[in-house]
Design an enzyme around this catalytic site. Sequence first.
Site, short mmCIF file in Angstrom:
data_model
loop_
_atom_site.label_atom_id
_atom_site.label_comp_id
_atom_site.label_asym_id
_atom_site.label_seq_id
_atom_site.Cartn_x
_atom_site.Cartn_y
_atom_site.Cartn_z
N GLY A 38 74.93 49.83 99.69
CA GLY A 38 74.95 49.06 100.93
C GLY A 38 76.18 49.29 101.78
N THR A 71 83.75 51.08 88.05
CA THR A 71 84.62 50.99 89.22
C THR A 71 85.94 51.72 88.97
OG1 THR A 71 83.69 48.93 90.07
CG2 THR A 71 85.98 49.38 90.63
N GLY A 107 54.22 57.59 112.74
CA GLY A 107 54.24 58.69 111.79
C GLY A 107 53.83 59.98 112.45
N CYS A 166 53.48 53.74 118.51
CA CYS A 166 53.51 55.19 118.63
C CYS A 166 52.21 55.81 118.11
CB CYS A 166 54.75 55.76 117.92
SG CYS A 166 55.19 57.42 118.45
N GLU A 193 46.69 66.78 117.95
CA GLU A 193 47.64 66.92 116.84
C GLU A 193 46.89 67.10 115.52
OE1 GLU A 193 51.33 64.52 114.64
OE2 GLU A 193 50.20 63.55 116.25
N HIS A 203 58.91 52.76 120.64
CA HIS A 203 59.30 52.12 119.38
C HIS A 203 60.09 50.84 119.66
CE1 HIS A 203 58.34 55.38 116.42
NE2 HIS A 203 58.33 56.09 117.54
N GLU A 237 60.80 48.48 117.72
CA GLU A 237 61.62 48.07 116.58
C GLU A 237 63.08 48.52 116.70
OE1 GLU A 237 59.68 52.00 115.16
OE2 GLU A 237 59.26 50.34 116.53
#
Length: 569
Positions: A21, A197, A363, A390, A414, A516, A518
């Site tokens: 992260g 660590t 996609g 999309c 396509e 898009h 998002e």
Amino acid sequence: MARPKNVKHIFVTGGVVSSLGKGILSASLGLLLKSRGLRVAIQKYDPYINVDPGTMSPYQHGEVYVTDDGAETDLDLGHYERFLDEPTSQASNLTMGRVYKSVLDKERQGDYLGGTVQVVPHVIDEIKDRMGELAKNGNLDILITEIGGTIGDIESLPFLEAMRQLKLDLGPRNVLNIHLTLVPYIKAACELKTKPTQHSVKMLLETGIQPDILVCRSELPLSKDIKNKVGHFCNVHELDVVGLSDCATIYDVPLMLLQEQLDIRVMKKLGVKKFSDPDLAYWREFTNKVRNPAEGEVTIAICGKYTEYPDAYKSILESFVHAGAANNVKVNIRLLRAEDAEENAGDIAEVMEGVHGLLVAPGFGDRGIEGKISFVQYARENNIPFLGICLGMQCASIEFARHVCGLTEANSTEFSKRCRQPVIDLMEHQKKVKEKGGTMRLGSYPCILKEGTKAHAAYGKFLINERHRHRYEFNNEYRRLFEENGMLFSGTSPNGDLVEIIEIRDHRWFVAVQFHPEYKSRVHSVHPIFKGFVAAAKEYHQGARQLTLERESPSFHVEHAGGEGERQF
């Protein structure tokens, strides 16, 4: 408020394992520093040789995040924008491939005066120049740089060497390293283990870098004794060992790091003396709504080709978190594999049971397309709230053409180069393009909305700008036929040539967009399309629940083959 004279650099590295992260840590720290009145930017350096992730498989890289200026970048830039509400750009994501390409281009141009081109100094100097690019061009106090990969990876060594040299060049009060590691919990021993660590820091020391602050990921909170032990063996003060235990959501991370005083330690080490108290009231309100929604929950199905790897839809998933909080509901996600609908077409009703909205995801390629079209048809015919993004918009166009307009051979070029009814076709300027990387319609483009449509109601304005990543468009030869059969073209390019948004006039909420949305949803400003979609799913769920309650009441009407009658319970 007084400003530091120099831009301060913070480098975030990772050890032990990948996917700890670093991006969330960088974004969270950036948010905390910004909340204290500092001007912050974040950038990501990736060690792979690809020039950018634009041609990489989602299974290997996850989502490709697109910036306003058309850069195809790492998905961590999405976290930066969602947390800071600051735009990133082409300069915010650097790959080792881009570094080598630049060095080789300079060599071909004679910039090195016939010298032997080497990693040291030429590649390192190129990286150092890029490290300061945002600092030179931006009005900043703090520049956070996330170094991709894990300490010990061969390919990331040039980035680490450049970071080491930059600290010598600028001085320790201007450059700081935060190293993110893992402190695993061994259940059999009921104990947190610090040895991974310690080894990670030892490998970092071998590159000549002493970490200034350690952030330790763990399942459980770190005790004072554990922090003291880590600090003792890693040559770090125990106050500079920061615990980061598992959170319910990524949006809790900034609040946890605030409690651990990470931002205070950073500012002290960098000599930042003038700053405000943190202003995070809106963030606390948002996280509270995420954890404790007051108006129940809804279930959204996402039909896609990469559902085995949710990171392929990272921005979409986060947009639903934002939209859920905005509508005061929890959004449960049901991931649907597009190919399953092709193999078991009769199971669509079963898998859609209890679903209150369907999103058909973006996609590329023809795999799973017929399955996506089948899911679109189910949502359209059953009046279920629908959002296509999309490729999802293109699948919705094909479905409508086949089953409403009577174009039984409708398709996209396509998927079928010799398609007889190409409702989706390659853009004219794309027909001569041979290279794949960075050659699509990329970045932010304007769109004009039509009044009286769901899109206009969601945005509340006529002119919008949204980010794109595609090669194919709706074929304008079929516009009139679609309109005659109930399709609305509610958003187009300013000149009217390109279809950006389609809607079905008589449907509960059927909206599909070529762009898009998002990419532009934020904690601070939820995207209108996602907010409107979740609101429609919430209303649909409440209507279905009310209908169930009415059916379960002591008396209700049902229709029988012989007519309508009343049935008593």
